[in-house]
Design a protein around this motif. Structure first.
Motif: not given
Length: 379
Positions: A58, A62, A72, A75-76, A78-83
């Motif tokens: 990411y 990014k 997309e 974004q996928a 980024q979502q995993t990175y944040t989680k």
């Protein structure tokens, strides 16, 4: 997969896996944009998830234009990175609480992997993924640890033991917190028997203190951590690139190589260290350490690297896994390994329940029960 010069054949890799390997290299800036052309981004994303390298990828991708890397995909990631960042923060807090709880009850603990490893190797807990906490304790403290965790809201996970098979066949037991949804693995060994390893007291004497927390949290000393990661990666066939990225970081640490050599010889790990160095140096350009270069020489580490490379190239490749695992072991260890495989398990009791006084019969019946499960599975 290898030539006579022990070079990995990178031509067998897909474009997507080549890109992933290029991105996880510690000194890579991805100057060649052509590598991002004609990529199957869905396949690439699947590979990133499989190899557990989402945070690194990411951060590398990014800022790429959407004309090159689809939005997309970013974004996928980024979502995993944040989680993962939130997960690692949660695990860090729980790790400190568990360390305090155990210390207050005179249980010595060494944390394996998880937040301490991420902080120690990467300097940032968000840069490595982890789904649980791994804690090594003395085997004599297992009953006390069990009581402490159950009283803290954890529930023991997994199947019940048969004839004390859990301690004979494996090296840890899992607990899950019913509300926090945190999983903890309590280890009484670093690896499954019959792999040789230092005693807990030896590991404790050489321990390191994590700089991540304000209260004391301990993990393996530098040389023990190095060898632990080597054996762990080898045992799993290095099928996740994340483990090789870890090794790339460890190889760049200042180790006491005389101590490594002593431990390596005592425990019989030289061929495993050689395998790790071959894979890490040829895939990630990790400098080959001159102190350990001898471990890469000869046919055994080369053949082991070749076998593991198959699992790295194809995530669905599972053939010859037993043959691979046996190739890691000495003749004595092979006998021990086959004995653990032959030892009864809870699956035998599930297929043919017997009263406890007759449990000894499972030793005689195991081949037939094993065959019965296979037939049942195919029917």
């Amino acid at each position: 997969m290898m030539s006579n010069h022990s070079k990995l054949d990178l031509t067998v890799l897909s474009k997507e896996l080549k890109l992933l390997i290029q991105l996880v290299k510690s000194k890579n800036e991805l100057k060649d944009i052509d590598q991002l052309q004609n990529i199957d981004w869905r396949l690439f994303l699947d590979l990133v998830h499989h190899h557990r390298c989402q945070p690194i990828i990411y951060l590398k991708l990014k800022d790429m234009p959407q004309t090159i890397v689809p939005l997309e995909i970013i974004q996928a990631l980024q979502q995993t990175y944040t989680k993962n960042t939130f997960k690692m923060l949660q695990l860090s807090g729980e790790m400190e609480q568990i360390s305090k709880l155990f210390a207050e009850n005179e249980v010595k603990t060494l944390f394996l992997k998880g937040p301490v490893l991420a902080h120690h190797l990467y300097g940032d807990i968000s840069l490595r993924t982890s789904k649980d906490l791994d804690v090594l304790v003395r085997e004599t403290d297992l009953d006390k640890v069990d009581a402490l965790l159950l009283a803290s809201g954890y529930v023991k996970d997994g199947a019940p033991s048969l004839l004390n098979g859990t301690k004979r066949k494996t090296h840890h037991v899992e607990y899950v917190h019913s509300q926090k949804k945190i999983q903890i693995e309590i280890h009484w060994r670093l690896h499954n028997p019959p792999v040789k390893e230092p005693s807990f007291d030896e590991l404790w004497q050489r321990k390191s203190r994590s700089a991540l927390t304000s209260s004391p949290v301990f993990f393996l000393g530098e040389e023990d951590l190095f060898l632990h990661l080597v054996v762990h990666g080898a045992r799993h066939g290095w099928f996740r690139l994340r483990w090789l990225v870890d090794m790339d970081k460890v190889f760049q640490k200042k180790l006491d190589y005389q101590q490594v050599k002593v431990l390596m010889k005592k425990l019989g790990y030289a061929h495993l260290v050689g395998q790790a160095m071959i894979l890490s140096s040829q895939l990630l350009n990790t400098p080959v350490n001159k102190e350990l270069k001898a471990t890469t020489e000869g046919s055994r580490p080369t053949k082991l690297a070749e076998k593991a490379y198959v699992y790295i190239c194809d995530s669905k490749e599972i053939t010859s896994i037993i043959s691979y695992l046996l190739s890691l072991k000495s003749p004595v260890q092979k006998v021990g390994y086959l004995m653990t495989v032959a030892y009864p398990s809870y699956k035998d009791a599930k297929l043919l329940p017997l009263p406890k006084p007759l449990h000894f019969l499972y030793f005689l019946l195991r081949p037939f029960l094993w065959m019965g499960r296979k037939v049942k599975k195919l029917s």
